[in-house]
Design a protein around this motif. Sequence first.
Motif, short mmCIF file in Angstrom:
data_model
loop_
_atom_site.label_atom_id
_atom_site.label_comp_id
_atom_site.label_asym_id
_atom_site.label_seq_id
_atom_site.Cartn_x
_atom_site.Cartn_y
_atom_site.Cartn_z
N GLY B 16 5.77 1.30 0.35
CA GLY B 16 5.32 0.41 1.41
C GLY B 16 4.51 -0.79 0.96
N TYR B 17 4.61 -1.14 -0.31
CA TYR B 17 3.92 -2.35 -0.77
C TYR B 17 4.96 -3.27 -1.37
N LEU B 18 5.12 -4.45 -0.79
CA LEU B 18 6.14 -5.37 -1.27
C LEU B 18 5.52 -6.38 -2.22
N ALA B 43 -9.23 -13.30 0.88
CA ALA B 43 -9.38 -12.03 1.57
C ALA B 43 -8.09 -11.61 2.26
N GLY B 44 -7.81 -10.33 2.23
CA GLY B 44 -6.70 -9.78 3.01
C GLY B 44 -5.31 -10.06 2.48
N VAL B 45 -5.16 -10.33 1.18
CA VAL B 45 -3.82 -10.55 0.64
C VAL B 45 -3.27 -9.32 -0.06
N GLY B 46 -4.00 -8.21 0.06
CA GLY B 46 -3.45 -6.97 -0.48
C GLY B 46 -3.97 -6.57 -1.84
N LYS B 47 -5.19 -7.00 -2.19
CA LYS B 47 -5.76 -6.63 -3.49
C LYS B 47 -6.07 -5.13 -3.51
N THR B 48 -6.83 -4.69 -2.50
CA THR B 48 -7.20 -3.28 -2.43
C THR B 48 -5.95 -2.41 -2.25
N GLU B 49 -5.07 -2.89 -1.41
CA GLU B 49 -3.86 -2.12 -1.11
C GLU B 49 -2.99 -1.93 -2.35
N GLU B 131 -14.27 -5.31 -5.50
CA GLU B 131 -15.25 -6.37 -5.30
C GLU B 131 -16.34 -6.39 -6.36
N ASN B 173 -13.54 -11.31 -5.09
CA ASN B 173 -13.33 -12.36 -4.10
C ASN B 173 -13.90 -13.68 -4.58
N ILE B 202 7.00 -7.94 4.95
CA ILE B 202 5.80 -7.10 5.06
C ILE B 202 5.52 -6.77 6.52
N HIS B 206 5.49 -3.11 8.58
CA HIS B 206 4.35 -2.53 9.29
C HIS B 206 4.57 -2.43 10.79
N ILE B 236 -2.71 -11.52 5.55
CA ILE B 236 -1.62 -10.59 5.86
C ILE B 236 -2.10 -9.55 6.86
N ILE B 240 -0.29 -8.57 10.48
CA ILE B 240 0.11 -7.21 10.86
C ILE B 240 -0.54 -6.81 12.19
N1 LIG Z 1 2.54 -6.82 -0.43
C1 LIG Z 1 2.20 -6.09 0.65
N2 LIG Z 1 3.05 -5.19 1.17
C2 LIG Z 1 2.70 -4.47 2.24
N3 LIG Z 1 1.53 -4.56 2.89
C3 LIG Z 1 0.63 -5.44 2.43
C4 LIG Z 1 0.92 -6.24 1.28
N4 LIG Z 1 -0.12 -7.03 1.05
C5 LIG Z 1 -1.05 -6.74 1.98
N5 LIG Z 1 -0.60 -5.78 2.81
C6 LIG Z 1 -1.35 -5.26 3.97
O1 LIG Z 1 -2.35 -6.19 4.30
C7 LIG Z 1 -3.57 -5.57 4.63
C8 LIG Z 1 -4.72 -6.17 3.88
O2 LIG Z 1 -4.71 -5.79 2.53
P1 LIG Z 1 -6.02 -5.46 1.70
O3 LIG Z 1 -7.07 -4.83 2.52
O4 LIG Z 1 -5.59 -4.76 0.47
O5 LIG Z 1 -6.50 -6.92 1.32
P2 LIG Z 1 -7.62 -7.35 0.27
O6 LIG Z 1 -7.01 -8.44 -0.54
O7 LIG Z 1 -8.18 -6.19 -0.44
O8 LIG Z 1 -8.69 -8.00 1.23
P3 LIG Z 1 -10.29 -8.13 1.06
O9 LIG Z 1 -10.51 -9.24 0.09
O10 LIG Z 1 -10.70 -8.49 2.43
O11 LIG Z 1 -10.78 -6.82 0.59
C9 LIG Z 1 -3.37 -4.09 4.39
O12 LIG Z 1 -3.20 -3.48 5.64
C10 LIG Z 1 -2.08 -3.99 3.60
O13 LIG Z 1 -1.37 -2.87 3.99
#
Ligand SMILES: Nc1ncnc2c1ncn2[C@@H]1O[C@H](COP(=O)(O)OP(=O)(O)OP(=O)(O)O)[C@@H](O)[C@H]1O
Lengths: 464, 297
Positions: B16-18, B43-49, B131, B173, B202, B206, B236, B240
């Motif tokens: 589930g991660y593209l 923020a929120g581009v999927g780093k943690t994910e 972070e 960040n 993506i 979701h 992202i 969603i």
């Molecule tokens: N490539 C991807 N494929 C599927 N889902 C994604 C992808 N990138 C991001 N998401 C979804 O976007 C959401 C935000 O991702 P995440 O929390 O990892 O962002 P982040 O970069 O860690 O943000 P922050 O800097 O705020 O911590 C999550 O719900 C994640 O499932």
Amino acid sequence: MSAGGGLYGGMPPSGPPGLAPRLLELADALRGEGLAVGTSELLDAFEALAAVPWTEREDFREALAATLAKSQEDRRVFEIVFDRFFFRSVERQAVERGLKEERFSGAERLDLEELRERIAAAIRGGTDGEMSDAARLAIAAFGRQGEGSGVIGVDVQRIRRTLGLRSEAGQQAQGTPDATGIPQERLREFERHLRRELERDLIRRTRSLPPARPLSDFDRALPTASSQDLAAVHRVVAQLKRRLATQGHEQRGRRASTHVDVRRTMRASLETGGVPLRLKHRPRRPRRPELYVLCDVSTSVTSASVFFLSVLHALHDSFRKLRSFVFVERISEVTDVFERERNFAAVSHRIASDAGVADVSGYTDYGRVWLEFLDRVVDDLDPRSTVIVLGDARTNGRDARPRAFGAMAERAGRTFWMNPEPRLYWNYGDSVIQVYEPYCDGVYECWNTRQLEVFATALTEPRR
Amino acid sequence: MLETVEEARDALSSVGYLPGESTALVSFLAARLGKPVLVEGPAGVGKTELAKALARATGRKLVRLQCYEGLDESKALYEWNYRKQLLRIQTEGDAGWDAVQDDIFAEEFLLSRPLLQAIAETEPVVLLIDEIDKTDQEFEAMLLEVLSDFQISIPELGVVEAKSTPLVLLTSNNTRELTEALKRRCLYLWLDYPDLERELEIVRLHAPELGETVTRKLVEVVHMIRALDLKKPPSIAESIDWARALLLLGADDIDQSVLERTMSIIVKHRTDLDVVAERVGVKLSGEAFAAPRASTG
Ligand SMILES: Nc1ncnc2c1ncn2[C@@H]1O[C@H](COP(=O)(O)OP(=O)(O)OP(=O)(O)O)[C@@H](O)[C@H]1O
Ligand SMILES: [Mg+2]
């Protein structure tokens, strides 16, 4: 395409043995641009390349980027250097083999407006090939063949400016509602083609591979998200404010005494044929932030004016004692606009549409602007005030009226000028910055946040 | 699972991660070269994910160290369990100090924190140091030591050697410059907002039940909004959330009024809201005029 020697330029198909020296050269080029590429990065790069199918161009590039470029800024520089590096090796081979390519010519016969539109269309929706044709066309039509600035990044920006190309974001800030803006990614791609074609022209003209020049700041300043830039500008200005505030404290502690201000005395003497008739004294009171900012928003600085407006915006966030003015042919005070409206996009929109900028021809009339400014605010200027001009000092052949400018600078405590053009350009064509320079306490090249920081530091330096 | 770039891409997609081009490549390199990855981006581009997805994809356990200002070794490495130690001292009342001391500085009184946990596991884990820019340089130096030696020395116990090598991801960040030394140690991955097509995938992933046309429109509008000059552009995560909200509302198109009712999901700042309403809202209504749809039903 075969994975033969031509794929990455002079690289032989066998990979590692021939690759090593090429990679060392690339590392040198990157170091030359300020990237910290050390032995450990290089070893990582070799290891990474051993792990990826390096015949895949994308993988090859990404593997090198991940091991050699370790910040967003580094990554940007890497892209340019990588492109140029491998592009040049292909060209070098062409030069060695004496190959010649038929170049596009005949742009003269086309209507320029039509050309603009065709190019914009190609950038917006064209294939890679069409984009590269558009780049050649643009260079042929707008590139002033043979008299480029010598700095590719500068030429790229020049052509972009002449074409009137704007990114979607920039255009939003200008408040043009119709969809004539171009997505940032596409613009960036087009700039890449321009850069490549300009370089190819140079090689073709000189029939040899000129030494690779270091990237100019223009090269590095690829468009980033404008919101990030705005945040960065605000950071610098907030710093500036803090510094000015602490400086006030320091000075308050000291005993107030009068000193002859040599610089201002000399400046005053300009009016009396160089004879220092009047002694100028330094002000006794601590310098409180009292700013007058004059900002050129004419078309010749379009690419810079978004940056300048964001500087104004940030200044208004930090300073209460600030009056701001924008000008093209005439000057118009916009202090109110900034004070009422905190949103940047809205401010720019208002200024572009109804700030009352009398912009008949779109050509800046600096001389007239000084006269009008003097007329309106001269009584308010005093030695505690600082005047900052943001503009390219391009007079379009009109009277520059340096004396009027001198009179302003005379009344104000300090006067600074920020010029959005690279120094290389100054005093060429209708740029007359040198006639204003003697009246300024400092003249700075400034169109990005790093330069803004340099300026902010100078502004807060205690006066000598 | 991460034997080639394609495998890395497929493995991540299947959980589930593209991933974008560079994400797949760097994930593969990290596994192959055994080097930590520094991931930066808005923020929120999927780093943690990404870290979570890597754990799922490789079937490894995820150990997470969430960084914050003031984070120190006792929360990152290990800490002695004083309470338990005190209890032991009390119960062993009359034994000599030397005996008690040997006793209470034993492994059973050790509270291991994420970094110690990560290397003490027999099965390799994915270690997410989230972070890192929130900590200070001193902490970074300590971290660097752990990441280069993969061992932790505890004065009272001796050196704890790693039983396995974790796959390490550090996210930042970018609120401060990280040290050269740390960057040198890592591979670098810059995660940016995805292009239109990938974001579309993506969002589909979701919120699969949302209609195709709305989904596409949604992503287009989000991209339009990102091009505006906002304090906090939608990520992202917001795309969603918005898709899910539209699903609940049963919306089958995004027009001006739908946008105005739901835009607080994707844009949070007051001033940003105004800009979006003005710039994008108007555009959506203009379109409705230019190409009227059969929207009576
Ligand atoms: N490539 C991807 N494929 C599927 N889902 C994604 C992808 N990138 C991001 N998401 C979804 O976007 C959401 C935000 O991702 P995440 O929390 O990892 O962002 P982040 O970069 O860690 O943000 P922050 O800097 O705020 O911590 C999550 O719900 C994640 O499932
Ligand atoms: Mg996160």
